[in-house]
Design an enzyme around this catalytic site. Structure first.
Site, mmCIF file in Angstrom:
data_model
loop_
_atom_site.group_PDB
_atom_site.id
_atom_site.type_symbol
_atom_site.label_atom_id
_atom_site.label_comp_id
_atom_site.label_asym_id
_atom_site.label_seq_id
_atom_site.Cartn_x
_atom_site.Cartn_y
_atom_site.Cartn_z
ATOM 1 C CG ASP A 32 -19.581 -33.104 14.534
ATOM 2 O OD1 ASP A 32 -19.613 -31.819 15.005
ATOM 3 O OD2 ASP A 32 -19.585 -34.025 15.879
ATOM 4 C CB SER A 125 -9.633 -20.841 23.637
ATOM 5 O OG SER A 125 -10.198 -20.705 25.129
ATOM 6 C CB THR A 127 -8.799 -20.938 27.415
ATOM 7 O OG1 THR A 127 -7.855 -21.455 29.003
ATOM 8 C CG2 THR A 127 -7.971 -21.939 26.497
ATOM 9 C CE1 TYR A 149 -10.951 -26.831 25.463
ATOM 10 C CE2 TYR A 149 -10.324 -24.954 26.954
ATOM 11 C CZ TYR A 149 -10.990 -25.337 25.403
ATOM 12 O OH TYR A 149 -11.252 -24.306 24.602
ATOM 13 C CE LYS A 153 -9.836 -25.647 21.876
ATOM 14 N NZ LYS A 153 -9.498 -25.818 20.124
ATOM 15 C CE1 TYR A 177 -13.035 -19.311 17.701
ATOM 16 C CE2 TYR A 177 -14.040 -21.165 19.003
ATOM 17 C CZ TYR A 177 -13.331 -20.729 17.679
ATOM 18 O OH TYR A 177 -13.682 -21.100 16.159
ATOM 19 C CG ASN A 199 -18.836 -22.878 29.143
ATOM 20 O OD1 ASN A 199 -18.816 -23.694 28.710
ATOM 21 N ND2 ASN A 199 -17.237 -22.967 29.839
ATOM 22 N N GLY A 294 -9.028 -22.451 39.102
ATOM 23 C CA GLY A 294 -8.901 -21.998 38.300
ATOM 24 C C GLY A 294 -9.001 -20.405 37.762
#
Ligand code: UD1
Length: 340
Positions: A32, A125, A127, A149, A153, A177, A199, A294
């Site tokens: 990370d 995601s 998304t 974004y 993905k 997810y 969020n 969006g």
């Protein structure tokens, strides 16, 4: 049992994934760059599990550094969560999103191949579905993400499909997810967004703890029963368990396989505010504002495939998600920055 490399393991979802993977008896190695993660989170996962978890402060796009991290361990599989994840930021800085997220995937695949590791679980995601034709959404729904974004993905998924199609040694799981919320019930690890939360749940909790003023409900004129958007919220501990289930299922996967991770049940923004208010013990102040560009009215997962193929289902309800998220927020009002 083996050693699992977790990229992005110091972040919100990553730390819970590390905990679940360690509890399942694996050794965990974290990579990370700490841009949106905390070394304290990794330490606390170590405290909670009694496991010794090595953190390599490395950017996944740094191929030489990633090779060195992999040289140091005998890794059996990787879980790839590292990446940039803000929709709004991705619209303002698309190039940075493509650069970081796509290069991270390319770099990781190359490093894993060089080290003979062909088992990968990817943090994708919901998304990727954009505005779906209907709910609940099955994995076979067309992918048509509506922001940069989401497209990063989708592109990473494409990359993994192509890589797995070209080399039968690969076994790759794509976890789509829905809306992860909550925290580990210990209150020791949780979501600690950098800057203003994008969020709903982290924003709401920061209002409740006094860090921010009113919560704004983004629109109440959607075609839903109470006019606010419906999402499939799932407890981050359930989500993390889904990664362990996916790791266990990888050997049966030929190539690359997507799985939705959600509860299959949707709640509106106002229902979430109601449930959170009950968990907190007082109303969360909120006002209705304009729609957020969006947003789509309703996103709910079809979870049949994950249930059948992973033997996984989300067990924790909205009340538990709110209670656990609140415990974390109360015990760590400023996230990992104090009391570390
Ligand atoms: C967002 C991202 C999604 C990403 C996911 C990660 C967008 C458009 N989508 O999903 O790509 O994978 O986070 O968890 O950002 N809301 C409010 N007030 C707030 C914040 C949110 O009313 O202050 C509403 C939103 O309009 C939405 C719901 O709460 O209806 C959930 O929003 P959010 O938590 O941001 O998640 P998503 O938009 O579903």
């Amino acid at each position: 049992m083996g050693t699992i490399l977790v990229t992005g393991g110091a972040g919100y979802i990553g730390s819970h994934v590390c905990l679940a993977v360690a509890e399942a008896g694996h050794d965990v190695v974290v990579v990370d760059n700490l841009v949106n993660g905390s070394a304290t989170a990794v330490e606390r996962v170590g405290e909670l599990t009694g496991a010794s978890i090595e953190l390599h402060v490395v950017d996944v796009t740094d191929r030489a550094a990633l090779d060195r991290a992999l040289d140091a361990h005998d890794v059996d599989a990787a879980i790839h969560l590292a990446g940039l994840k803000s929709v709004g930021e991705s619209m303002a800085e698309p190039l940075r999103y493509y650069d970081v997220n796509i290069n991270a995937a390319i770099s990781l695949i190359g490093a894993l191949e060089r080290h003979g590791v062909f088992r990968l679980v990817f943090s994708s995601s919901a998304t990727v579905y954009g505005e779906p034709d209907g709910v609940p959404i099955p994995e076979t729904a067309r992918r048509r993400s509506i922001n940069p974004y989401g497209r990063t993905k989708q592109l990473q998924e494409d990359l993994f499909f192509d890589v797995a199609a070209a080399d039968p040694r690969w076994h790759i799981g794509l976890l789509r997810y829905f809306n992860p919320v909550g925290a580990h019930p210990s209150g020791r690890i949780g979501e600690d967004p950098a800057g203003t939360p994008n969020n709903l749940m982290p924003y709401l909790m920061q209002v409740a703890v006094g860090r921010r003023d009113d919560l704004t409900v983004f629109g109440d004129d959607y075609p839903t029963p109470d006019g606010t958007c419906i999402r499939d919220y799932l407890h981050v501990v359930d989500l993390a368990d889904g990664h362990v289930a996916a790791l266990d299922a990888l050997d049966d996967v030929a190539g690359c396989r997507p799985w939705n991770l959600g509860t299959g049940e949707g709640y509106s923004v106002l229902e979430v505010i109601g449930a959170a208010s009950r968990a907190i013990g007082r109303p969360v102040p909120h006002e209705v504002g304009p729609r957020r560009p969006g947003d789509v009215p309703e996103l709910v997962a079809d979870v049949t495939r994950a249930q059948n193929e992973l033997g996984w289902r989300a067990e924790r309800d909205l009340a538990a998600m709110c209670a656990d998220h609140w415990r974390w927020q109360q015990q760590n009002p400023d996230g990992y920055r104090v009391g570390a």
